[in-house]
Design a protein around this motif. Structure first.
Motif, PDB file in Angstrom:
ATOM      1  N   THR A 139       0.869  -1.184   0.000  1.00 17.19           N
ATOM      2  CA  THR A 139       0.000   0.000   0.000  1.00 17.19           C
ATOM      3  C   THR A 139       0.903   1.231   0.000  1.00 17.19           C
ATOM      4  OG1 THR A 139      -1.673  -1.154   1.316  1.00 17.19           O
ATOM      5  CG2 THR A 139      -1.862   1.234   1.156  1.00 17.19           C
ATOM      6  N   ARG A 140       0.697   2.139  -0.934  1.00 17.53           N
ATOM      7  CA  ARG A 140       1.473   3.381  -0.955  1.00 17.53           C
ATOM      8  C   ARG A 140       1.326   4.094   0.390  1.00 17.53           C
ATOM      9  NH1 ARG A 140       5.190   3.573  -5.120  1.00 17.53           N
ATOM     10  NH2 ARG A 140       4.204   3.152  -7.156  1.00 17.53           N
ATOM     11  N   LYS A 141       2.400   4.684   0.861  1.00 22.28           N
ATOM     12  CA  LYS A 141       2.469   5.232   2.212  1.00 22.28           C
ATOM     13  C   LYS A 141       1.320   6.188   2.528  1.00 22.28           C
ATOM     14  CE  LYS A 141       5.755   7.283   5.457  1.00 22.28           C
ATOM     15  NZ  LYS A 141       7.139   7.792   5.633  1.00 22.28           N
ATOM     16  N   ALA A 142       0.977   7.045   1.603  1.00 20.13           N
ATOM     17  CA  ALA A 142      -0.048   8.061   1.863  1.00 20.13           C
ATOM     18  C   ALA A 142      -1.443   7.458   2.013  1.00 20.13           C
ATOM     19  CB  ALA A 142      -0.050   9.093   0.733  1.00 20.13           C
ATOM     20  N   TYR A 143      -1.608   6.171   1.660  1.00 20.71           N
ATOM     21  CA  TYR A 143      -2.939   5.563   1.661  1.00 20.71           C
ATOM     22  C   TYR A 143      -3.075   4.456   2.715  1.00 20.71           C
ATOM     23  CZ  TYR A 143      -3.319   7.994  -2.801  1.00 20.71           C
ATOM     24  OH  TYR A 143      -3.350   8.949  -3.787  1.00 20.71           O
ATOM     25  N   ARG A 144      -2.098   4.341   3.600  1.00 21.38           N
ATOM     26  CA  ARG A 144      -2.144   3.289   4.602  1.00 21.38           C
ATOM     27  C   ARG A 144      -3.142   3.611   5.716  1.00 21.38           C
ATOM     28  NH1 ARG A 144       4.451   2.421   4.681  1.00 21.38           N
ATOM     29  NH2 ARG A 144       4.561   1.619   2.532  1.00 21.38           N
ATOM     30  N   LYS A 145      -3.523   2.558   6.452  1.00 22.36           N
ATOM     31  CA  LYS A 145      -4.451   2.646   7.586  1.00 22.36           C
ATOM     32  C   LYS A 145      -5.828   3.153   7.159  1.00 22.36           C
ATOM     33  CE  LYS A 145      -0.795   3.189  11.000  1.00 22.36           C
ATOM     34  NZ  LYS A 145      -0.251   3.960  12.159  1.00 22.36           N
ATOM     35  N   GLN A 146      -6.220   2.788   5.930  1.00 18.22           N
ATOM     36  CA  GLN A 146      -7.557   3.120   5.447  1.00 18.22           C
ATOM     37  C   GLN A 146      -8.364   1.858   5.098  1.00 18.22           C
ATOM     38  OE1 GLN A 146      -7.857   6.407   2.599  1.00 18.22           O
ATOM     39  NE2 GLN A 146      -5.699   6.907   2.968  1.00 18.22           N
ATOM     40  N   GLY A 147      -7.805   0.691   5.421  1.00 20.76           N
ATOM     41  CA  GLY A 147      -8.527  -0.555   5.182  1.00 20.76           C
ATOM     42  C   GLY A 147      -8.406  -1.103   3.776  1.00 20.76           C
ATOM     43  N   LEU A 148      -7.457  -0.589   2.985  1.00 22.11           N
ATOM     44  CA  LEU A 148      -7.324  -1.064   1.606  1.00 22.11           C
ATOM     45  C   LEU A 148      -6.932  -2.533   1.542  1.00 22.11           C
ATOM     46  CD1 LEU A 148      -5.603   1.936  -0.231  1.00 22.11           C
ATOM     47  CD2 LEU A 148      -7.814   0.918  -0.777  1.00 22.11           C
ATOM     48  N   MET A 149      -5.949  -2.934   2.372  1.00 22.00           N
ATOM     49  CA  MET A 149      -5.498  -4.323   2.323  1.00 22.00           C
ATOM     50  C   MET A 149      -6.624  -5.271   2.712  1.00 22.00           C
ATOM     51  SD  MET A 149      -2.214  -6.254   4.031  1.00 22.00           S
ATOM     52  CE  MET A 149      -2.769  -6.216   5.734  1.00 22.00           C
ATOM     53  N   GLN A 150      -7.382  -4.935   3.730  1.00 25.38           N
ATOM     54  CA  GLN A 150      -8.472  -5.814   4.152  1.00 25.38           C
ATOM     55  C   GLN A 150      -9.506  -5.974   3.046  1.00 25.38           C
ATOM     56  OE1 GLN A 150     -10.277  -4.902   7.885  1.00 25.38           O
ATOM     57  NE2 GLN A 150     -11.819  -6.492   7.700  1.00 25.38           N
ATOM     58  N   LYS A 151      -9.859  -4.864   2.409  1.00 31.56           N
ATOM     59  CA  LYS A 151     -10.860  -4.942   1.349  1.00 31.56           C
ATOM     60  C   LYS A 151     -10.349  -5.757   0.166  1.00 31.56           C
ATOM     61  CE  LYS A 151     -14.120  -2.019  -1.208  1.00 31.56           C
ATOM     62  NZ  LYS A 151     -14.491  -0.623  -1.560  1.00 31.56           N
ATOM     63  N   ALA A 152      -9.067  -5.554  -0.192  1.00 33.31           N
ATOM     64  CA  ALA A 152      -8.486  -6.311  -1.298  1.00 33.31           C
ATOM     65  C   ALA A 152      -8.367  -7.789  -0.948  1.00 33.31           C
ATOM     66  CB  ALA A 152      -7.115  -5.737  -1.650  1.00 33.31           C
ATOM     67  N   ALA A 153      -7.951  -8.088   0.296  1.00 32.58           N
ATOM     68  CA  ALA A 153      -7.788  -9.477   0.716  1.00 32.58           C
ATOM     69  C   ALA A 153      -9.113 -10.223   0.672  1.00 32.58           C
ATOM     70  CB  ALA A 153      -7.192  -9.525   2.122  1.00 32.58           C
ATOM     71  N   LEU A 154     -10.163  -9.628   1.214  1.00 31.38           N
ATOM     72  CA  LEU A 154     -11.466 -10.299   1.239  1.00 31.38           C
ATOM     73  C   LEU A 154     -12.005 -10.527  -0.168  1.00 31.38           C
ATOM     74  CD1 LEU A 154     -13.147  -8.476   4.277  1.00 31.38           C
ATOM     75  CD2 LEU A 154     -11.981 -10.699   4.233  1.00 31.38           C
ATOM     76  N   ALA A 155     -11.789  -9.553  -1.051  1.00 32.08           N
ATOM     77  CA  ALA A 155     -12.225  -9.726  -2.441  1.00 32.08           C
ATOM     78  C   ALA A 155     -11.425 -10.829  -3.119  1.00 32.08           C
ATOM     79  CB  ALA A 155     -12.068  -8.406  -3.194  1.00 32.08           C
ATOM     80  N   SER A 156     -10.131 -10.893  -2.807  1.00 32.61           N
ATOM     81  CA  SER A 156      -9.290 -11.930  -3.402  1.00 32.61           C
ATOM     82  C   SER A 156      -9.663 -13.312  -2.888  1.00 32.61           C
ATOM     83  CB  SER A 156      -7.817 -11.637  -3.089  1.00 32.61           C
ATOM     84  OG  SER A 156      -6.972 -12.611  -3.656  1.00 32.61           O
ATOM     85  N   PHE A 157      -9.950 -13.444  -1.574  1.00 36.25           N
ATOM     86  CA  PHE A 157     -10.342 -14.749  -1.025  1.00 36.25           C
ATOM     87  C   PHE A 157     -11.600 -15.272  -1.722  1.00 36.25           C
ATOM     88  CE2 PHE A 157      -8.394 -13.255   3.236  1.00 36.25           C
ATOM     89  CZ  PHE A 157      -7.130 -13.618   2.800  1.00 36.25           C
ATOM     90  N   GLU A 158     -12.539 -14.390  -1.969  1.00 33.22           N
ATOM     91  CA  GLU A 158     -13.758 -14.797  -2.662  1.00 33.22           C
ATOM     92  C   GLU A 158     -13.452 -15.272  -4.080  1.00 33.22           C
ATOM     93  OE1 GLU A 158     -18.094 -12.883  -3.999  1.00 33.22           O
ATOM     94  OE2 GLU A 158     -16.799 -11.807  -2.595  1.00 33.22           O
ATOM     95  N   ALA A 159     -12.549 -14.536  -4.749  1.00 32.88           N
ATOM     96  CA  ALA A 159     -12.161 -14.930  -6.107  1.00 32.88           C
ATOM     97  C   ALA A 159     -11.381 -16.245  -6.101  1.00 32.88           C
ATOM     98  CB  ALA A 159     -11.324 -13.821  -6.749  1.00 32.88           C
ATOM     99  N   MET A 160     -10.549 -16.452  -5.085  1.00 37.54           N
ATOM    100  CA  MET A 160      -9.813 -17.718  -4.968  1.00 37.54           C
ATOM    101  C   MET A 160     -10.773 -18.895  -4.877  1.00 37.54           C
ATOM    102  SD  MET A 160      -6.901 -16.793  -2.133  1.00 37.54           S
ATOM    103  CE  MET A 160      -5.799 -15.395  -2.293  1.00 37.54           C
TER     104      MET A 160
END
Length: 398
Positions: A92-113
């Motif tokens: 995650t680019r530094k300016a965009y951290r701690k906004q929940g991006l990784m969690q949202k991407a991870a959950l979407a990826s798990f569903e796709a997996m």
């Protein structure tokens, strides 16, 4: 008014034709100080098993601000073969951290997996326990001083291997590593440069019959054997010659499976074995689809029962991974997956993945993960889920 709980940056699948250089650039900037961009794009993403369909990206306009990368591969688990989603280059680019991006991407990826037929996911790093990952395996290194290296004579001349030998390397590796648990069915990365391979092979009538992959450690004090096929004595002789030419202090063996014939020779002599344990910072495993995983493992589980003192056991064992459950109906050693209730329960949560890949002795996993159960369930677990000493070759790490 836009809800404060809704991220303004949509999570999208990755597309090779559109996003190759974007994902290479964010990876280069984060892990390589902005260097090696072309190599990263060609080898790490474009010329390998990177799964564009299940990887996830987040953009701010045209700028990539988050990358959740997935590398897909078949993996051997004992006699079974399962589909694994390896996760890496999470940025995650530094300016965009701690906004929940990784969690949202991870959950979407798990569903796709899950939709793409994956059984497990494996990754490295300290930040993923909250997503259902648990410790997978350790790093084991065998280390020998010069006088401890077995002395064998080179039987056949050898040569440096290059990209033109890749198909033969893949075929030989797949054949000889077929019985080693947690090894990957190749192809994975198709190295583009000879220097990336570090492989030395020998031939019979132009057919590759063995090779070792060896390269210096970062401090140049040790020669590390990272992979070996073919005649183990020949391989050790080649490694011994490479060791002497390089003026190294030690010869090390890293990511070789414990049953590997080369390690069996080494264990007959003197050596130091370093077993580096990780808990939430090393390799981690997550169950993606418990039902499909157990379905693929059933023949192996049944074979283990039939060879054990529980061959005549009858009953039902519920396996509970927290968000997923299945029941094994067992009748005199014969297994079926059912949805019925069970007298015996193994409530493992995320740690159930550790048992299913055989990451350690069952007793140790139960103790480390604070799993409580009856004596009968522990006895079943010891039989069904032995320590398989899992390891992935350095070549296939992502």
């Amino acid at each position: 008014m836009k809800s404060k709980n809704v991220l303004p940056y949509p999570i999208t699948p990755a597309k090779k034709d559109d996003h190759l250089m974007d994902v290479a650039k964010i990876t280069s900037d984060t892990y390589a100080n902005g260097q090696h961009l072309e190599e990263i794009s060609k080898v790490y993403f474009a010329n390998c098993h990177y799964d564009w369909d299940t990887s996830r990206l987040a953009f701010d306009g045209d700028d990539l601000i988050h990358h959740w990368g997935v590398w897909g591969f078949p993996m051997r688990l004992g006699a079974a073969q399962v589909k694994v989603a390896g996760v890496g280059a999470v940025v995650t680019r530094k300016a965009y951290r701690k906004q929940g991006l990784m969690q949202k991407a991870a959950l979407a990826s798990f569903e796709a997996m899950r939709e793409s037929g994956y059984d497990l996911s494996i990754l490295r790093g300290p930040h993923y326990a909250k997503f259902g990952y648990a410790r997978a395996w350790n790093y084991v290194t065998y280390r020998l001083n010069a006088e401890e290296i077995p002395k064998f004579t080179i039987k056949q001349s050898y040569e440096v291997l290059g990209p033109q030998h890749m198909n033969q390397i893949i075929a030989l590796y797949n054949r000889e590593y077929a019985d080693f648990s947690s090894t990957v069915l190749r192809p994975t990365y198709r190295m583009l440069e000879v220097g990336d391979m570090g492989a030395y092979g020998w031939f019979s009538k132009e057919k590759l019959i063995g090779y070792v992959r060896a390269e210096p450690s970062e401090d140049k004090k040790s020669l590390q054997c990272l992979e070996a096929t073919g005649d183990a004595e020949q391989g050790l002789a080649v490694l011994g010659e490479l060791f002497r030419k390089g003026n190294y202090e030690t010869l090390a063996f890293f990511t070789l499976p414990k049953p590997h014939p080369m390690l069996q020779i080494i264990r007959r002599g003197a050596c130091i074995v370093e077993d580096k344990y990780f808990y939430h910072s090393g390799w981690q495993v997550k169950i993606i689809n418990l039902y499909s995983l157990i379905e693929k493992l059933t023949p192996a589980l049944q074979a283990r029962l039939e060879k054990s003192h529980l061959a005549s056991w009858t009953g039902a064992l519920a396996l509970d991974a927290g968000d997923q459950q299945v029941t094994l109906s067992i009748t005199a050693g014969k297994l079926n997956i059912t949805s019925e209730s069970a007298e015996y329960k193994l409530i493992g949560g995320a740690a159930l993945g550790r048992l299913l890949i055989g990451s350690d002795e069952s007793n140790e996993i139960f103790q480390q993960e604070n799993i409580t159960c009856t004596k009968e369930v522990l006895e079943l677990a010891n039989t069904l889920f032995p320590n398989l000493h899992p390891v992935m070759s350095h070549w296939d790490e992502y």
